[in-house]
Design a protein around this motif. Structure first.
Motif, mmCIF file in Angstrom:
data_model
loop_
_atom_site.group_PDB
_atom_site.id
_atom_site.type_symbol
_atom_site.label_atom_id
_atom_site.label_comp_id
_atom_site.label_asym_id
_atom_site.label_seq_id
_atom_site.Cartn_x
_atom_site.Cartn_y
_atom_site.Cartn_z
ATOM 1 N N ALA A 1 -16.496 4.709 3.415
ATOM 2 C CA ALA A 1 -15.165 4.551 3.981
ATOM 3 C C ALA A 1 -14.727 3.093 3.816
ATOM 4 O O ALA A 1 -15.505 2.173 4.044
ATOM 5 N N GLY A 2 -13.509 2.903 3.382
ATOM 6 C CA GLY A 2 -12.968 1.565 3.153
ATOM 7 C C GLY A 2 -13.074 1.098 1.716
ATOM 8 O O GLY A 2 -12.423 0.120 1.336
ATOM 9 N N GLN A 3 -13.889 1.772 0.919
ATOM 10 C CA GLN A 3 -14.045 1.378 -0.481
ATOM 11 C C GLN A 3 -12.772 1.691 -1.263
ATOM 12 O O GLN A 3 -12.133 2.706 -1.062
ATOM 13 N N ARG A 4 -12.405 0.797 -2.166
ATOM 14 C CA ARG A 4 -11.211 0.982 -2.994
ATOM 15 C C ARG A 4 -11.633 1.280 -4.429
ATOM 16 O O ARG A 4 -12.575 0.685 -4.938
ATOM 17 N N LEU A 5 -10.906 2.207 -5.052
ATOM 18 C CA LEU A 5 -11.181 2.591 -6.436
ATOM 19 C C LEU A 5 -9.882 2.634 -7.224
ATOM 20 O O LEU A 5 -8.815 2.882 -6.660
ATOM 21 N N ALA A 6 -9.988 2.430 -8.530
ATOM 22 C CA ALA A 6 -8.824 2.472 -9.406
ATOM 23 C C ALA A 6 -9.072 3.428 -10.560
ATOM 24 O O ALA A 6 -10.193 3.566 -11.052
ATOM 25 N N SER A 7 -7.998 4.046 -11.010
ATOM 26 C CA SER A 7 -8.066 4.933 -12.164
ATOM 27 C C SER A 7 -8.250 4.102 -13.428
ATOM 28 O O SER A 7 -7.804 2.958 -13.505
ATOM 29 N N THR A 8 -8.893 4.705 -14.417
ATOM 30 C CA THR A 8 -9.035 4.044 -15.715
ATOM 31 C C THR A 8 -8.002 4.554 -16.713
ATOM 32 O O THR A 8 -7.977 4.099 -17.852
ATOM 33 N N VAL A 9 -7.155 5.520 -16.285
ATOM 34 C CA VAL A 9 -6.169 6.092 -17.208
ATOM 35 C C VAL A 9 -4.727 5.965 -16.730
ATOM 36 O O VAL A 9 -3.815 6.335 -17.464
ATOM 37 N N CYS A 10 -4.513 5.482 -15.500
ATOM 38 C CA CYS A 10 -3.146 5.311 -15.000
ATOM 39 C C CYS A 10 -3.161 4.252 -13.903
ATOM 40 O O CYS A 10 -4.164 3.591 -13.688
ATOM 41 N N ALA B 1 -14.556 0.862 -9.544
ATOM 42 C CA ALA B 1 -14.421 -0.114 -8.462
ATOM 43 C C ALA B 1 -13.684 -1.359 -8.945
ATOM 44 O O ALA B 1 -13.263 -2.184 -8.148
ATOM 45 N N ASP B 2 -13.490 -1.484 -10.250
ATOM 46 C CA ASP B 2 -12.755 -2.602 -10.837
ATOM 47 C C ASP B 2 -11.260 -2.345 -10.653
ATOM 48 O O ASP B 2 -10.690 -1.460 -11.279
ATOM 49 N N LEU B 3 -10.607 -3.114 -9.788
ATOM 50 C CA LEU B 3 -9.198 -2.903 -9.471
ATOM 51 C C LEU B 3 -8.256 -3.673 -10.393
ATOM 52 O O LEU B 3 -7.056 -3.698 -10.163
#
Length: 107
Positions: free
Chosen positions: A11-20, A44-46
């Motif tokens: 909980a609290g972890q942020r994630l980013a899409s690699t395609v959008c 996890a790379d934002l």
């Protein structure tokens, strides 16, 4: 929902899409799973290193500020902090919008 790419998310972890442009924050994660956006694992790379495009059938988009859950399960809940063109999924199952709770009436 475990496989070779499953990971323990907190909980609290942020994630980013690699395609959008989609970014999410994990609200609840009761088990290991692989969260995907547009059919590709989230990172996890934002910094937004977008490569490729969302897969067919997983390109309905993600709406900013909305919470998404695994259908008929309370094991996973994520909130989109940035919208994008990819759909969120776990092991090929598309996450659905969480129903909002009605506010109490103030008479």
């Amino acid at each position: 929902m475990t496989d070779q790419t499953a990971s323990v998310l907190k909980a609290g972890q942020r994630l980013a899409s690699t395609v959008c442009t989609t970014q999410v924050i994990i609200i609840k994660a009761a088990e290991e799973f692989s969260l995907e956006c547009g059919g590709h694992p989230m990172s996890a790379d934002l910094s937004g290193g977008e490569i490729g495009t969302p897969a067919d059938g997983l390109d309905a988009g993600t709406l900013i500020g909305k919470r998404y859950v695994l259908p008929e399960s309370e094991a996973v809940e994520v909130m989109a902090t940035r919208g994008g063109s990819g759909s969120l999924s776990i092991d090929g199952v598309v996450l659905t919008l969480k129903d909002s709770k009605p506010l109490p009436a103030s008479d």
